[in-house]
Design an enzyme around this catalytic site. Structure first.
Site, PDB file in Angstrom:
ATOM      1  N   ARG A   1      -4.652  -7.553   2.323  1.00 48.99           N
ATOM      2  CA  ARG A   1      -5.370  -6.919   3.439  1.00 48.99           C
ATOM      3  C   ARG A   1      -6.770  -6.508   2.990  1.00 48.99           C
ATOM      4  NH1 ARG A   1      -3.341  -2.286   6.136  1.00 48.99           N
ATOM      5  NH2 ARG A   1      -2.657  -1.456   4.141  1.00 48.99           N
TER       6      ARG A   1
ATOM      7  N   LYS B   1       8.119  -9.708  -0.812  1.00 45.89           N
ATOM      8  CA  LYS B   1       7.626 -10.520   0.301  1.00 45.89           C
ATOM      9  C   LYS B   1       7.997 -11.965  -0.025  1.00 45.89           C
ATOM     10  CE  LYS B   1       3.771  -7.527   1.664  1.00 45.89           C
ATOM     11  NZ  LYS B   1       2.301  -7.338   1.728  1.00 45.89           N
TER      12      LYS B   1
ATOM     13  N   HIS C   1       0.826  -1.217   0.000  1.00 48.51           N
ATOM     14  CA  HIS C   1       0.000   0.000   0.000  1.00 48.51           C
ATOM     15  C   HIS C   1       0.856   1.263   0.000  1.00 48.51           C
ATOM     16  CE1 HIS C   1       1.026  -0.786   4.174  1.00 48.51           C
ATOM     17  NE2 HIS C   1       0.940   0.518   4.358  1.00 48.51           N
TER      18      HIS C   1
END
Length: 467
Positions: free
Chosen positions: A249, A115, A106
């Site tokens: 998310r 990641k 984000h």
């Protein structure tokens, strides 16, 4: 040959930097080479690679694959998609031993990062520091791995749909839902998903655009939900779901436009799950409402408060055998009937499932929750050298008085009418504070206690800073 990273990019949970300033192709190549070498030493040889919609992602992906294959690992390229799609590629294929997603999550458009998953577990903290050390020392294996392109999106979408198995279709067919992909990487999978879901679906901003022309893709900031609220209101929908930039998310609103925060979503998921899994451990982070922990216990579950951070929560789930966990930030982890990673698309489908199985609309479920009064997450700059020391000083002072203190992650002080929290961010030079009470007066008193402790450590709660 060796490679040294800019010291700011090796973070607690991931690797992240500003393109052209602190992060570039050479870094991506070194990450691939080092991660691949570490994986080969551990007996692995195949790594799934995915990337988000940022404009710098294809360039980083190309260099990362070069590094992986130079270490002797094979690269399985799954292409543009949400981070959970990459996690799925790693978790669902026993011949894949690791995974790397190129994503800025984000963060603003000029950021990007990585990641990583290593043999089914999160790769973070000391793993990332070791990657940096080995890269600087040139401790690399050599080889010539193969590159394979794999189309996985249809299989991933089909797997998510299994969350609705066994539910009376009548309860699902009448649902009317809004979805906002925020021009993030979840867009293409969302398009395929809603085409197969029962009910009526309205989608916003599914076109992937790393410039994020409509709004910033962080669903935990209420102003970013304005378009979704307008859609739900205009079409009189039952609820709305939003995603962050890389789709791990979730944000949600009910039919009246009220935000359903991360801990409130977890209350709904826990109530649904505990109907069949009595006594299960449900994990939430230290920022979650007391109402959540009380609700889990009331539904027959075992609430466990744990440290903030998706990698830390995933590790704790594995350790405790927990089937469900979540964070205030909107990471929700399902390990019952799923793989235990954070997947906002799957969480959206599970919200449909929970509403149908519990026989209540999402709006009703939100209305049934106790009306706690709380502060937003307050974040303020503190010198890096002081942030952990200040928390220790607060702990020390509180140990001398009769206070109910939880030191799992920072300091969480429970009182008869609420609680307050002060913790150091693992990823930035900020302290995070939050307080919750059942009355305005109680909240004011608790925030006063935070300010008093800060002042005793020579600090003050200044302007709140962003993530």
């Amino acid at each position: 040959m060796t490679h040294t990273f800019d010291p700011t990019v090796l973070r607690e949970y991931d690797i992240r930097g500003i393109i052209g300033e602190t992060l570039g192709a050479d870094d991506a190549r070194a990450i691939g080479r080092t991660f691949g070498s570490m994986l080969r030493e551990a007996g692995g040889s195949r790594v799934a690679v995915g990337y988000d919609g940022r404009r710098s992602s294809p360039m980083l992906e190309h260099a990362l694959v070069e590094g992986l294959t130079a270490s002797g690992c094979d690269a399985v390229r799954v292409g543009l998609g949400a981070t959970p799609m990459l996690y799925y590629a790693e978790a669902s294929d026993e011949d894949v031993h690791g995974g790397i997603q190129i994503t800025g999550s984000h963060n603003p458009p000029n950021y990007n990062g990585f990641k990583m998953v290593f043999q089914g577990r999160p790769f973070f903290g000391s793993d990332i520091q070791e990657l940096g050390r080995r890269s600087g020392a040139g401790e690399w294996s050599d080889g010539a791995g193969a590159v394979e392109d794999r189309e996985i999106m249809d299989e991933y979408v089909a797997r998510m749909l299994t969350a609705l198995d066994g539910i009376d279709t009548g309860a699902l067919d009448g649902m009317r839902i809004g979805w906002d992909a925020g021009n993030g990487a979840a867009g293409p999978a969302l398009e395929k998903l809603v085409a197969k879901l029962p009910g009526e679906h309205h989608v916003l901003f599914t076109e992937v655009d790393g410039g994020f022309p409509n709004h910033h893709p962080d669903p935990t900031v209420e102003e970013n939900l304005a378009d979704l609220k307008s859609l739900v209101s205009a079409k009189s929908l039952d609820f709305g779901v939003a995603f962050d930039g890389d789709g791990d998310r979730i944000g949600a609103i009910d039919g009246e436009g009220r935000v359903i925060w991360g801990d409130q979503l977890l209350m709904i998921y826990a109530e649904d799950l505990l109907k069949t899994r009595k006594g299960a451990t449900i994990i939430a982070d230290v920022k979650a409402s007391r109402a959540l922990y009380d609700h889990v216990a009331a539904c027959g579950g075992e609430p466990l408060m744990w440290k903030t951070g998706h990698s830390l929560i995933k590790s704790k789930m594995k350790e405790t055998g927990s089937p469900l966990a979540g964070e205030m930030s909107g990471h929700v982890f399902f390990a019952d009937e799923y793989y235990g990673f954070d997947d906002a698309l799957y969480a959206g489908v599970r919200l449909m499932a929970a509403s149908a199985r519990l026989g209540k609309s999402v709006t009703q479920l939100r209305s049934d929750m106790p009306q706690m009064i709380n502060t937003p997450e307050m974040r303020f700059q503190v010198d890096e050298s002081r942030k952990f020391a200040a928390i220790e000083e607060v702990k020390e002072r509180l140990s001398g008085i009769d206070a109910d203190v939880n030191g799992t992650d920072g300091v969480r002080v429970n009182t008869s009418d609420g609680w307050w929290l002060l913790r150091a961010s693992n990823t930035q030079d900020v302290l995070v504070a939050r307080a919750e009470s059942d009355s305005e007066a109680g909240l004011e008193r608790l925030v006063g206690q935070i300010d008093e402790q800060l002042s005793l450590s020579g600090l003050e709660r200044g302007e709140s800073v962003g993530h």
